[in-house]
Design a protein around this motif. Structure first.
Motif, PDB file in Angstrom:
ATOM      1  N   HIS A  60      41.687  -8.331  22.356  1.00 44.23           N
ATOM      2  CA  HIS A  60      41.261  -9.689  22.113  1.00 44.23           C
ATOM      3  C   HIS A  60      39.772  -9.755  22.401  1.00 44.23           C
ATOM      4  O   HIS A  60      39.309  -9.215  23.409  1.00 44.23           O
ATOM      5  CB  HIS A  60      42.075 -10.554  23.098  1.00 44.23           C
ATOM      6  CG  HIS A  60      41.824 -11.996  22.960  1.00 44.23           C
ATOM      7  ND1 HIS A  60      41.274 -12.743  23.965  1.00 44.23           N
ATOM      8  CD2 HIS A  60      42.032 -12.820  21.931  1.00 44.23           C
ATOM      9  CE1 HIS A  60      41.163 -13.985  23.545  1.00 44.23           C
ATOM     10  NE2 HIS A  60      41.621 -14.051  22.322  1.00 44.23           N
ATOM     11  N   GLY A  61      38.995 -10.363  21.512  1.00 42.80           N
ATOM     12  CA  GLY A  61      37.542 -10.451  21.735  1.00 42.80           C
ATOM     13  C   GLY A  61      37.024 -11.822  21.414  1.00 42.80           C
ATOM     14  O   GLY A  61      37.562 -12.526  20.546  1.00 42.80           O
ATOM     15  N   CYS A  77      35.300  -8.432  17.188  1.00 42.28           N
ATOM     16  CA  CYS A  77      36.244  -7.380  16.757  1.00 42.28           C
ATOM     17  C   CYS A  77      36.001  -6.103  17.562  1.00 42.28           C
ATOM     18  O   CYS A  77      36.941  -5.409  17.958  1.00 42.28           O
ATOM     19  CB  CYS A  77      36.089  -7.078  15.269  1.00 42.28           C
ATOM     20  SG  CYS A  77      36.641  -8.420  14.235  1.00 42.28           S
ATOM     21  N   ALA A  78      34.713  -5.778  17.786  1.00 40.11           N
ATOM     22  CA  ALA A  78      34.396  -4.571  18.562  1.00 40.11           C
ATOM     23  C   ALA A  78      34.972  -4.700  19.969  1.00 40.11           C
ATOM     24  O   ALA A  78      35.551  -3.751  20.513  1.00 40.11           O
ATOM     25  CB  ALA A  78      32.880  -4.371  18.610  1.00 40.11           C
ATOM     26  N   GLU A  79      34.843  -5.881  20.557  1.00 43.76           N
ATOM     27  CA  GLU A  79      35.396  -6.108  21.907  1.00 43.76           C
ATOM     28  C   GLU A  79      36.903  -5.915  21.912  1.00 43.76           C
ATOM     29  O   GLU A  79      37.463  -5.300  22.814  1.00 43.76           O
ATOM     30  CB  GLU A  79      35.129  -7.562  22.304  1.00 43.76           C
ATOM     31  CG  GLU A  79      34.070  -7.739  23.360  1.00 43.76           C
ATOM     32  CD  GLU A  79      34.025  -9.218  23.765  1.00 43.76           C
ATOM     33  OE1 GLU A  79      35.076  -9.827  24.001  1.00 43.76           O
ATOM     34  OE2 GLU A  79      32.894  -9.748  23.809  1.00 43.76           O
ATOM     35  N   ALA A  80      37.549  -6.487  20.876  1.00 41.50           N
ATOM     36  CA  ALA A  80      39.012  -6.376  20.791  1.00 41.50           C
ATOM     37  C   ALA A  80      39.422  -4.910  20.661  1.00 41.50           C
ATOM     38  O   ALA A  80      40.366  -4.445  21.306  1.00 41.50           O
ATOM     39  CB  ALA A  80      39.527  -7.180  19.604  1.00 41.50           C
ATOM     40  N   VAL A  98      41.273   0.479  22.945  1.00 40.27           N
ATOM     41  CA  VAL A  98      40.949   1.865  23.300  1.00 40.27           C
ATOM     42  C   VAL A  98      41.101   2.061  24.822  1.00 40.27           C
ATOM     43  O   VAL A  98      41.665   3.058  25.288  1.00 40.27           O
ATOM     44  CB  VAL A  98      39.507   2.181  22.841  1.00 40.27           C
ATOM     45  CG1 VAL A  98      38.957   3.406  23.528  1.00 40.27           C
ATOM     46  CG2 VAL A  98      39.491   2.362  21.320  1.00 40.27           C
ATOM     47  N   ASN A  99      40.625   1.105  25.594  1.00 37.84           N
ATOM     48  CA  ASN A  99      40.746   1.205  27.046  1.00 37.84           C
ATOM     49  C   ASN A  99      42.196   1.199  27.489  1.00 37.84           C
ATOM     50  O   ASN A  99      42.608   1.958  28.365  1.00 37.84           O
ATOM     51  CB  ASN A  99      40.010   0.027  27.714  1.00 37.84           C
ATOM     52  CG  ASN A  99      38.529   0.337  27.864  1.00 37.84           C
ATOM     53  OD1 ASN A  99      38.144   1.488  28.025  1.00 37.84           O
ATOM     54  ND2 ASN A  99      37.697  -0.689  27.797  1.00 37.84           N
TER      55      ASN A  99
END
Ligand code: KIV
Ligand code: ZN
Length: 517
Positions: free
Chosen positions: A479-480, A489-492, A497-498
């Motif tokens: 979720h970003g 989107c990059a944050e999400a 990935v994390n």
């Protein structure tokens, strides 16, 4: 079981409605999805309407294999000739010709007598048959046409060589009972009806298009005309995904089947939504985000005990990975434990109470509790700060024309102190970010769902991105939130990935810093 033919008109009736126009390339993408889904007939456009429509029908006819390709035309020679020319390259082709038959259309629109309409219909079908074997005739506004006259028209066009006769509810006026009776009466009355396919095409002005289509089936229709997500003139047409799943789920009642690969429904519906920029409503039957989501504690408990308690279709049958338990203030213990297990946390009995207290506190403050929140509760850390990777720098280049694809360059820092920079190239900016993340982390990331929305107004509006992606066979959500929707989107994706990274650490299956430079 007898088979109902599915005739999709998303590219014609759907495309001609405001807000749903598509470029040639977009039409081809939708046509490919329809062919993969195994619709029987794709109505690709109305070639006489414009050179663009002609070109689109021709392109679909050249490329798409499998379904019959249909082109719509009035019963006038020029229209029919244009349809025949556009359909030339198709392996299997159909000319679909129509004229209005109802009293109001005859008088106000066509200014023609009953006899003149029949003559025009017969001439149109005869000319169409000189080009192709497969000719469909539609009596526009058939539902509001006098019964005896409608039977006369259909008798004449069948004699002239029509192979499918369509009785549309052009203005969405019918009721399910009425249309069933009309079809049954036509089936028993019109000479030659047993040799042709009876079809229906219902509009949704009163929200009855799907019910009316199924009513027509009960009366003998063996072809249903419909569109993905129910797009079409005014309130739209019958939704393909709904009629197909109704026939399948209630095969006990209808005793009929379709050729549709229903596992393709979700993706095709979301492809159409993305291409036209009209998102699928959350609560849309069959393909909406909530169609297999359960939030209330009672429902979640039921679904976990046995899915059939609250689900009449299997999510995987329509191409959704699995039912989703949406965590919020109505959720109970069973759902929280289940979600935690999916995320790789086996909660011990003594931990559950504490997690539930903190979960309920948070759920009271927030509408939805995301995976990151739950993970923070479980691990005792703050949401959003639990990953080995953090984003240091992001630069995205989008391109609307030209040869090159969009690119994304990112620098990630790993908690072990290392940093890595990679550039990815993709079909779009989000795909480019995925490629760069894959290059840095060594993970294979398959995005399964992406939803974006604006959650405030004005120049500094916040964009929210909710994504789901599969890594190593497990689906994660992220979720970003950002004023830049691509950054959201990059944050999400980073959250995903994390989460995958921590999951594999817990299982000991991945070296988290394998690709860090
Ligand atoms: O709604 C309608 O009557 C139509 C016909 C042309 C089939 O779209
Ligand atoms: Zn229509």
């Amino acid at each position: 079981m007898a088979t109902i033919k599915i005739f999709d008109t998303s590219l014609r009736d759907g495309e001609q409605s405001p807000g749903f126009s598509m470029t040639l390339g977009q039409k081809l993408r939708v046509a490919r999805a329809l062919a993969e889904m195994r619709v029987d007939i794709i109505e690709a456009g109305f070639p006489a309407a414009s050179p663009g429509d002609f070109e689109a029908v021709q392109a679909v006819a050249s490329e798409i294999q499998g379904p019959t390709i249909a082109a719509l035309c009035r019963t006038v020679p020029r229209d029919i000739e244009r349809s025949a020319a556009a359909l030339e390259p198709a392996a299997s082709k159909r000319i679909h010709t129509f004229i209005a038959t109802s009293p109001i259309h005859r008088k106000e629109k066509l200014q023609m007598t009953r006899a003149q309409v029949i003559q025009r219909a017969v001439e149109g079908v005869t000319l169409a048959r000189s080009f192709v074997e497969d000719v469909e005739f539609s009596a526009e506004d058939g539902i509001r046409t006098e019964r005896d006259y409608l039977a006369e028209v259909l008798t004449a066009v069948i004699e002239a060589g029509a192979t499918t006769v369509n009785i549309p509810d052009t203005v969405g006026y019918a009721t399910p009972q009425e249309i069933r009776d009309l079809f049954a009466w036509l089936r028993d009355t019109v000479p030659g009806m047993e040799r042709v396919t009876m079809s229906t095409h219902c509009h949704d002005d009163l929200g009855l298009a799907v019910a009316n289509s199924l009513g027509a089936v009960e009366g003998g229709a063996r072809q249903l005309e419909c569109t993905l997500n129910g797009i079409g003139e005014r309130a739209g047409n019958a939704a393909l995904e709904e009629v197909v799943m109704a026939l399948r789920t209630r095969a006990d009642h209808y005793g009929l089947e379709t050729n549709i690969d229903t596992r393709k429904l979700h993706n095709a519906s979301h492809l159409l939504a993305a291409v036209t920029g009209n998102f699928v409503p959350r609560n849309k039957a069959v393909v909406g985000e909530n169609a297999f989501a359960h939030e209330s504690g009672i429902h979640q408990h039921g679904v976990l005990a046995s899915r059939e308690t609250y689900e009449i279709m299997k999510p995987e049958d329509v191409g959704v990975l699995k039912s989703q338990l949406v965590l919020g203030k109505h959720s109970g213990k069973a759902a929280v434990i289940d979600r935690a297990r999916d995320m790789g946390f086996e909660l011990e009995a003594h931990e559950v109470e504490d997690v539930m207290v903190r979960f309920k506190e948070l759920a009271d403050r927030k509408k939805r509790v995301f995976d990151s929140d739950l993970e923070a509760i479980i691990t005792g850390k703050q949401a959003g700060t639990t990953g080995p990777w953090s984003l240091q720098w992001l630069s995205v280049v989008s391109r609307v024309s030209g040869e090159e694809d969009p690119t994304a360059s990112l620098t990630l820092a790993h908690e072990n102190g290392q940093t890595a920079t990679q550039t990815g190239e993709g079909d779009g900016p989000v795909d480019a970010i995925v490629k760069a993340l894959e290059a840095i982390t060594g993970m294979e990331i398959t995005v399964s769902n992406l939803a974006m929305r604006s959650i405030s107004m004005g120049e500094d509006a916040q964009g929210e991105s909710s994504m789901r992606a599969i890594i190593d066979g497990i689906e994660y959500s992220g979720h970003g939130l950002s004023t830049d929707i691509v950054a959201a989107c990059a944050e999400a994706l980073l959250e995903i990935v994390n989460r995958a990274s921590r999951q594999s650490d817990r299982r000991g299956t991945r070296e988290p810093e394998s690709n860090a430079a």
